[in-house]
Scaffold this motif. Structure first.
Motif, PDB file in Angstrom:
ATOM      1  N   LEU A  95      31.474  36.769  46.980  1.00  0.00           N
ATOM      2  CA  LEU A  95      32.510  36.295  46.078  1.00  0.00           C
ATOM      3  C   LEU A  95      33.875  36.709  46.589  1.00  0.00           C
ATOM      4  CD1 LEU A  95      30.812  37.111  42.673  1.00  0.00           C
ATOM      5  CD2 LEU A  95      30.649  35.059  44.066  1.00  0.00           C
ATOM      6  N   GLN A  96      34.857  35.891  46.304  1.00  0.00           N
ATOM      7  CA  GLN A  96      36.200  36.151  46.779  1.00  0.00           C
ATOM      8  C   GLN A  96      36.992  36.960  45.767  1.00  0.00           C
ATOM      9  OE1 GLN A  96      36.606  31.857  46.967  1.00  0.00           O
ATOM     10  NE2 GLN A  96      37.320  32.078  49.065  1.00  0.00           N
ATOM     11  N   ARG A  97      38.148  37.415  46.177  1.00  0.00           N
ATOM     12  CA  ARG A  97      39.017  38.146  45.263  1.00  0.00           C
ATOM     13  C   ARG A  97      39.523  37.194  44.171  1.00  0.00           C
ATOM     14  NH1 ARG A  97      41.370  42.992  46.792  1.00  0.00           N
ATOM     15  NH2 ARG A  97      43.133  42.440  45.474  1.00  0.00           N
ATOM     16  N   PRO A  98      39.876  37.737  42.993  1.00  0.00           N
ATOM     17  CA  PRO A  98      40.306  36.878  41.889  1.00  0.00           C
ATOM     18  C   PRO A  98      41.473  35.973  42.224  1.00  0.00           C
ATOM     19  CG  PRO A  98      39.869  39.067  41.082  1.00  0.00           C
ATOM     20  CD  PRO A  98      39.754  39.120  42.587  1.00  0.00           C
ATOM     21  N   GLU A  99      42.421  36.449  43.045  1.00  0.00           N
ATOM     22  CA  GLU A  99      43.556  35.586  43.345  1.00  0.00           C
ATOM     23  C   GLU A  99      43.116  34.340  44.109  1.00  0.00           C
ATOM     24  OE1 GLU A  99      43.371  38.849  43.925  1.00  0.00           O
ATOM     25  OE2 GLU A  99      44.243  39.409  45.838  1.00  0.00           O
ATOM     26  N   GLN A 100      41.962  34.403  44.791  1.00  0.00           N
ATOM     27  CA  GLN A 100      41.415  33.220  45.444  1.00  0.00           C
ATOM     28  C   GLN A 100      40.552  32.421  44.472  1.00  0.00           C
ATOM     29  OE1 GLN A 100      39.569  35.618  48.500  1.00  0.00           O
ATOM     30  NE2 GLN A 100      40.872  34.706  50.061  1.00  0.00           N
ATOM     31  N   ILE A 101      39.736  33.124  43.688  1.00  0.00           N
ATOM     32  CA  ILE A 101      38.838  32.471  42.744  1.00  0.00           C
ATOM     33  C   ILE A 101      39.617  31.697  41.697  1.00  0.00           C
ATOM     34  CG2 ILE A 101      37.167  32.888  40.887  1.00  0.00           C
ATOM     35  CD1 ILE A 101      36.340  35.413  42.414  1.00  0.00           C
ATOM     36  N   LEU A 102      40.649  32.332  41.156  1.00  0.00           N
ATOM     37  CA  LEU A 102      41.300  31.808  39.971  1.00  0.00           C
ATOM     38  C   LEU A 102      42.341  30.740  40.262  1.00  0.00           C
ATOM     39  CD1 LEU A 102      41.689  35.163  38.033  1.00  0.00           C
ATOM     40  CD2 LEU A 102      39.895  33.460  37.812  1.00  0.00           C
ATOM     41  N   VAL A 103      42.667  30.537  41.541  1.00  0.00           N
ATOM     42  CA  VAL A 103      43.620  29.486  41.876  1.00  0.00           C
ATOM     43  C   VAL A 103      42.993  28.133  41.533  1.00  0.00           C
ATOM     44  CG1 VAL A 103      44.781  28.292  43.753  1.00  0.00           C
ATOM     45  CG2 VAL A 103      44.807  30.783  43.662  1.00  0.00           C
ATOM     46  N   PHE A 165      35.597  43.944  39.774  1.00  0.00           N
ATOM     47  CA  PHE A 165      35.841  44.472  41.115  1.00  0.00           C
ATOM     48  C   PHE A 165      34.877  45.586  41.487  1.00  0.00           C
ATOM     49  CE2 PHE A 165      40.407  43.071  40.707  1.00  0.00           C
ATOM     50  CZ  PHE A 165      40.375  42.230  41.787  1.00  0.00           C
ATOM     51  N   LYS A 166      34.672  45.708  42.779  1.00  0.00           N
ATOM     52  CA  LYS A 166      34.109  46.912  43.390  1.00  0.00           C
ATOM     53  C   LYS A 166      34.998  47.197  44.577  1.00  0.00           C
ATOM     54  CE  LYS A 166      31.239  50.297  44.129  1.00  0.00           C
ATOM     55  NZ  LYS A 166      31.200  51.452  43.215  1.00  0.00           N
ATOM     56  N   GLY A 167      35.931  48.128  44.405  1.00  0.00           N
ATOM     57  CA  GLY A 167      36.947  48.335  45.420  1.00  0.00           C
ATOM     58  C   GLY A 167      37.846  47.119  45.480  1.00  0.00           C
ATOM     59  N   SER A 168      37.978  46.531  46.663  1.00  0.00           N
ATOM     60  CA  SER A 168      38.838  45.360  46.830  1.00  0.00           C
ATOM     61  C   SER A 168      38.072  44.044  46.752  1.00  0.00           C
ATOM     62  CB  SER A 168      39.558  45.434  48.188  1.00  0.00           C
ATOM     63  OG  SER A 168      38.616  45.446  49.237  1.00  0.00           O
ATOM     64  N   THR A 169      36.765  44.115  46.444  1.00  0.00           N
ATOM     65  CA  THR A 169      35.922  42.924  46.421  1.00  0.00           C
ATOM     66  C   THR A 169      35.558  42.544  44.988  1.00  0.00           C
ATOM     67  OG1 THR A 169      34.956  43.535  48.551  1.00  0.00           O
ATOM     68  CG2 THR A 169      33.751  41.918  47.238  1.00  0.00           C
ATOM     69  N   CYS A 170      35.617  41.258  44.698  1.00  0.00           N
ATOM     70  CA  CYS A 170      35.153  40.763  43.403  1.00  0.00           C
ATOM     71  C   CYS A 170      33.652  40.495  43.515  1.00  0.00           C
ATOM     72  CB  CYS A 170      35.881  39.487  43.014  1.00  0.00           C
ATOM     73  SG  CYS A 170      35.328  38.811  41.438  1.00  0.00           S
ATOM     74  N   VAL A 171      32.857  41.208  42.734  1.00  0.00           N
ATOM     75  CA  VAL A 171      31.401  41.087  42.818  1.00  0.00           C
ATOM     76  C   VAL A 171      30.841  40.117  41.792  1.00  0.00           C
ATOM     77  CG1 VAL A 171      31.103  43.376  43.804  1.00  0.00           C
ATOM     78  CG2 VAL A 171      31.083  43.103  41.323  1.00  0.00           C
ATOM     79  N   GLY A 172      31.657  39.642  40.877  1.00  0.00           N
ATOM     80  CA  GLY A 172      31.167  38.697  39.877  1.00  0.00           C
ATOM     81  C   GLY A 172      32.188  38.457  38.785  1.00  0.00           C
ATOM     82  N   LEU A 173      31.828  37.592  37.868  1.00  0.00           N
ATOM     83  CA  LEU A 173      32.697  37.249  36.754  1.00  0.00           C
ATOM     84  C   LEU A 173      31.917  37.365  35.451  1.00  0.00           C
ATOM     85  CD1 LEU A 173      34.215  33.921  38.154  1.00  0.00           C
ATOM     86  CD2 LEU A 173      35.266  36.173  38.232  1.00  0.00           C
ATOM     87  N   SER A 174      32.599  37.768  34.393  1.00  0.00           N
ATOM     88  CA  SER A 174      32.010  37.674  33.060  1.00  0.00           C
ATOM     89  C   SER A 174      32.913  36.797  32.210  1.00  0.00           C
ATOM     90  CB  SER A 174      31.845  39.058  32.423  1.00  0.00           C
ATOM     91  OG  SER A 174      33.093  39.706  32.263  1.00  0.00           O
ATOM     92  N   PHE A 175      32.334  36.210  31.168  1.00  0.00           N
ATOM     93  CA  PHE A 175      33.042  35.230  30.362  1.00  0.00           C
ATOM     94  C   PHE A 175      32.927  35.572  28.880  1.00  0.00           C
ATOM     95  CE2 PHE A 175      31.720  33.334  34.253  1.00  0.00           C
ATOM     96  CZ  PHE A 175      32.667  32.378  34.592  1.00  0.00           C
ATOM     97  N   ARG A 176      33.956  35.254  28.146  1.00  0.00           N
ATOM     98  CA  ARG A 176      33.905  35.390  26.695  1.00  0.00           C
ATOM     99  C   ARG A 176      34.422  34.100  26.068  1.00  0.00           C
ATOM    100  NH1 ARG A 176      35.287  40.264  22.745  1.00  0.00           N
ATOM    101  NH2 ARG A 176      35.426  39.140  20.802  1.00  0.00           N
ATOM    102  N   LYS A 177      33.580  33.510  25.232  1.00  0.00           N
ATOM    103  CA  LYS A 177      34.004  32.304  24.529  1.00  0.00           C
ATOM    104  C   LYS A 177      35.184  32.644  23.627  1.00  0.00           C
ATOM    105  CE  LYS A 177      30.530  29.397  25.623  1.00  0.00           C
ATOM    106  NZ  LYS A 177      30.684  28.054  26.178  1.00  0.00           N
ATOM    107  N   LEU A 197      37.229  47.056  35.175  1.00  0.00           N
ATOM    108  CA  LEU A 197      38.501  47.520  35.725  1.00  0.00           C
ATOM    109  C   LEU A 197      38.320  48.496  36.881  1.00  0.00           C
ATOM    110  CD1 LEU A 197      40.917  47.880  32.660  1.00  0.00           C
ATOM    111  CD2 LEU A 197      40.589  45.949  34.195  1.00  0.00           C
ATOM    112  N   ASP A 198      37.042  48.804  37.220  1.00  0.00           N
ATOM    113  CA  ASP A 198      36.737  49.601  38.411  1.00  0.00           C
ATOM    114  C   ASP A 198      37.691  50.779  38.567  1.00  0.00           C
ATOM    115  OD1 ASP A 198      35.223  50.084  40.768  1.00  0.00           O
ATOM    116  OD2 ASP A 198      36.800  49.196  41.973  1.00  0.00           O
ATOM    117  N   PRO A 199      37.633  51.780  37.665  1.00  0.00           N
ATOM    118  CA  PRO A 199      38.575  52.902  37.740  1.00  0.00           C
ATOM    119  C   PRO A 199      38.448  53.675  39.049  1.00  0.00           C
ATOM    120  CG  PRO A 199      36.753  53.404  36.263  1.00  0.00           C
ATOM    121  CD  PRO A 199      36.639  51.950  36.587  1.00  0.00           C
TER     122      PRO A 199
END
Length: 327
Positions: A95-103, A165-177, A197-199
């Protein structure tokens, strides 16, 4: 044998390459374009991001098709396929980073949405307007908080999108209706393995809450002089894998929900993390959780839990004004 196995699962093979079978994906209802790639060594994934079926064995593929584990195992054996493939997982989908996914697909301009909401200007997208009413009006979140966390909108399913996130990698997405408390998770995302938020595992202090909304509410008060990192468990119990993420953190502040389940979750977290490095929020100002509290209430609750002394609303508002002025 492999094609016969796939036909048995109801997976239609469209064409083949030297190492892959390209199939119609039955898990999201491919009609014209094949998007499910299946390797002969057992790896498979769907190219369609909103589907993202993903795995590394024929047994798991059979389970995706509805078989129980033992049934899937027997089925794979009957077709003389390996139960545990020796798979190079680098071939599977990353999976890509959110800035790539969410574009394009999930991208949302929260600052514009906030401007329209606060000024009473109708937004051109009804879904964004509804989301703004919920996130800004009910949840009292700030657009900068949403933008920094990569939060977006799934227009098709009318849902808020939270990248994990896991570090700088997006490992998945969750959704809320929107206007619905139901969450659903994308593969290969496992909610017991990650903290939302991967503290920072090297932080001096981490505030641990329940759920994405509470995490976003608390993160609005981070970067004051002594509140640094926020993370959230998925569900109501801290897992051992999640706890390992905090092994290097000297102080953890437990800010779970103010209900019976929250008390049980706090007790379990204390036993896993050790009470010597945990502080517990007990001052909720008659609120159920952090998501119902104002920023000042959250700040006071956290600082009181750590120091043992009461913090005034005036001091909290002063600290928070420093954060807002630096945005």
């Amino acid at each position: 044998m492999l094609e016969r196995f796939l036909n048995h699962l109801g997976i239609q093979v469209s064409n083949t390459t030297s190492s892959n079978l390209l199939c119609m994906c039955p898990f999201h209802g491919d009609l014209n374009t094949p998007s499910l790639s299946i390797r002969e060594d057992g790896a498979y994934y769907c190219f369609l991001f909103s589907c993202d079926v993903h795995g590394w064995s024929f047994v798991k593929l059979a389970m995706e098709a509805g078989y129980q584990y033992k049934e899937a195992q027997g089925l794979v054996e009957s077709f003389e396929l390996p139960l545990k493939a020796n798979v190079d997982r680098s071939h599977t989908k990353k999976l890509q980073r959110p800035e790539q996914i969410l574009v394009g697909k999930y991208s949302t301009d929260w600052h514009q949405a906030y401007h329209c909401y606060t000024k009473g200007i109708p937004h051109e997208e009804e879904l964004v307007a509804n989301a703004a009413g919920y996130l800004f009006g009910i949840r009292n979140l700030h657009p900068e908080t949403l933008a920094s966390a990569g939060v977006g909108l799934d227009r098709k399913n009318k849902a808020i999108v939270f990248p994990q996130f896991k570090g700088s990698t997006c490992v998945g997405l969750s959704f809320r209706k929107i206007n619905d408390k139901q969450y659903y998770f994308q593969q290969p995302f496992s909610k017991s393995e990650y903290l939302y938020l991967d503290p920072d595992p090297n932080a001096d202090e981490v505030i641990l809450v329940e759920g994405q909304m509470d995490a976003l509410a608390v993160s609005a008060v981070v970067n004051t002089d002594d509140i640094k990192a926020v993370g959230a468990i998925y569900g109501s119990q801290l897992s051992l894998t999640q706890a390992e993420h905090l092994d290097g953190v000297p102080e953890v502040i437990l800010f779970f929900d103010n209900d019976t389940a929250g008390v049980v979750a706090t007790s379990k977290a204390l036993s896993i993390l050790g009470p010597h490095r945990c502080s517990v929020v007990v001052n909720y100002d008659n609120c159920k959780d952090a998501g119902e509290m104002t920023s000042s209430q959250i700040y006071c609750a956290i600082r009181t839990a750590v120091s043992g002394k009461e913090y005034s609303g005036a001091e909290a508002r002063y600290r928070l004004s420093l954060v807002k002025n630096n945005r």
